[in-house]
Design a protein around this motif. Structure first.
Motif, short mmCIF file in Angstrom:
data_model
loop_
_atom_site.label_atom_id
_atom_site.label_comp_id
_atom_site.label_asym_id
_atom_site.label_seq_id
_atom_site.Cartn_x
_atom_site.Cartn_y
_atom_site.Cartn_z
N ARG A 298 -10.54 -3.81 -4.89
CA ARG A 298 -10.60 -4.24 -6.08
C ARG A 298 -11.70 -3.23 -6.48
N GLY A 299 -11.71 -3.13 -7.36
CA GLY A 299 -12.96 -1.72 -8.10
C GLY A 299 -12.04 0.03 -7.70
N GLY A 300 -11.19 -0.19 -6.81
CA GLY A 300 -10.79 0.99 -7.14
C GLY A 300 -9.19 1.46 -6.90
N ARG A 301 -8.92 2.58 -7.60
CA ARG A 301 -7.03 2.06 -8.36
C ARG A 301 -6.87 2.07 -6.27
N VAL A 302 -4.42 2.04 -6.61
CA VAL A 302 -4.32 2.39 -5.20
C VAL A 302 -2.55 2.64 -5.80
N ILE A 303 -2.41 3.04 -5.64
CA ILE A 303 -0.50 2.94 -5.17
C ILE A 303 -0.27 2.78 -3.74
N VAL A 304 0.68 1.48 -4.08
CA VAL A 304 0.76 0.75 -2.90
C VAL A 304 3.18 1.42 -3.64
N PHE A 305 3.77 2.13 -2.05
CA PHE A 305 4.86 2.19 -2.40
C PHE A 305 5.23 1.39 -1.09
N PHE A 306 6.56 0.49 -1.37
CA PHE A 306 7.45 0.05 0.03
C PHE A 306 8.78 0.87 0.23
N TYR A 307 9.06 1.09 1.36
CA TYR A 307 10.28 1.96 1.65
C TYR A 307 11.06 1.75 3.51
N LEU B 253 0.94 11.67 9.01
CA LEU B 253 0.95 10.76 7.95
C LEU B 253 -0.84 10.25 8.58
N THR B 254 -1.31 10.90 6.78
CA THR B 254 -2.89 10.40 7.06
C THR B 254 -3.93 9.65 6.27
N TYR B 255 -2.64 8.48 5.98
CA TYR B 255 -2.99 6.56 4.89
C TYR B 255 -2.46 6.21 5.85
N ASP B 256 -2.49 5.04 5.75
CA ASP B 256 -2.22 3.56 6.28
C ASP B 256 -1.80 3.19 5.96
N LEU B 257 -0.44 2.77 6.52
CA LEU B 257 0.75 2.31 7.01
C LEU B 257 0.90 0.88 6.85
N LEU B 258 1.44 -0.42 6.25
CA LEU B 258 1.36 -1.26 6.73
C LEU B 258 2.63 -2.17 6.74
N SER B 259 2.49 -3.33 7.59
CA SER B 259 3.57 -4.53 8.32
C SER B 259 3.63 -5.67 7.40
N ASP B 260 5.13 -6.31 6.80
CA ASP B 260 5.20 -6.79 6.43
C ASP B 260 6.35 -7.22 7.28
N PRO B 261 6.61 -7.87 8.13
CA PRO B 261 7.48 -7.77 9.15
C PRO B 261 8.41 -8.56 8.15
N ASP B 262 8.34 -9.72 7.47
CA ASP B 262 8.48 -11.42 7.14
C ASP B 262 8.81 -10.73 5.49
N HIS B 263 8.71 -9.79 5.04
CA HIS B 263 9.53 -9.76 3.63
C HIS B 263 8.18 -10.20 3.02
N SER B 264 7.46 -11.02 3.34
CA SER B 264 6.66 -12.02 2.25
C SER B 264 6.19 -11.04 1.27
N ALA C 73 -8.71 12.37 -7.35
CA ALA C 73 -8.00 11.19 -8.92
C ALA C 73 -8.85 9.82 -8.68
N GLY C 74 -9.27 9.45 -7.67
CA GLY C 74 -9.31 8.31 -7.10
C GLY C 74 -8.43 6.97 -6.46
N TYR C 75 -7.52 7.27 -5.99
CA TYR C 75 -6.62 6.22 -6.03
C TYR C 75 -6.32 6.34 -3.72
N THR C 76 -6.10 5.62 -3.31
CA THR C 76 -6.76 4.81 -2.41
C THR C 76 -4.66 5.10 -2.00
N LEU C 77 -3.85 5.34 -1.23
CA LEU C 77 -2.54 4.92 -0.93
C LEU C 77 -1.94 4.34 0.14
N LEU C 78 -1.38 3.42 -0.40
CA LEU C 78 -0.93 2.65 1.15
C LEU C 78 0.66 2.88 1.32
N GLY C 79 0.95 2.83 2.13
CA GLY C 79 2.83 2.17 2.33
C GLY C 79 2.89 1.40 3.20
#
Length: 155
Positions: free
Chosen positions: A30-39, A88-99, A64-70
């Motif tokens: 929070r306080g920064g801009r974030v791009i979240v992409f779901f694949y 890949l040099t940004y975080d990839l996050l795990s959501d196995p139960d797709h909540s 430009a001030g964005y944090t990227l998360l996949g």
């Protein structure tokens, strides 16, 4: 399928494990801009194209001030292999139960070769400093998406 988010919606918070089993929290950004992409799935052709396009655009997005998360349903170990294989040099996050997929409205009915099934609807969200969605892009195509997003964001 759950309701879709729109510009001005509060971005659902999450705390998910990344490729290294470390927890990444949207609230901590929070306080920064974030791009979240779901694949749909790591190491598949379309997802690799999209992830590498984001990788290749990471420097200007970060400038430009964005944090990227996949985010995908893949386990951290597979995400680690994907990240290493494709540099890949940004975080990839795990959501196995797709909540979190559900919270963002990206888990739903899909049709492929005449068959209907439940799956990930490839989507990207831009979240502002206050935690509000400024762009909610659903049903995007892997190829060319990052270039269009950069144009939209003027990055």
């Amino acid at each position: 399928m759950t309701n879709r988010l729109e510009a001005g919606s509060a971005a659902p918070s999450f705390a998910l494990k990344n490729q290294d089993d470390a927890v990444v929290s949207l609230d901590a950004l929070r306080g920064g801009r974030v791009i979240v992409f779901f694949y749909p799935e790591a190491m598949t052709p379309g997802c690799t194209t999209e992830a590498c396009d984001f990788r290749d655009s990471l420097a200007p997005l970060q400038a430009a001030g964005y944090t990227l998360l996949g985010i995908s349903r893949d386990e951290p170990e597979k995400l680690r292999r994907f990240r290493e294989r494709d540099g890949l040099t940004y975080d990839l996050l795990s959501d196995p139960d797709h909540s979190i997929h559900d919270a963002y409205g990206v888990w739903g009915e899909k049709v492929n070769y005449g068959k209907t099934f439940m799956g990930v609807i490839r989507s990207t969200f831009v979240i502002d400093e206050a935690g509000l969605v400024s762009h909610a892009l659903y049903n995007i195509r892997a190829t060319g998406h990052v270039a269009r997003l950069r144009k939209t964001l003027e990055v």
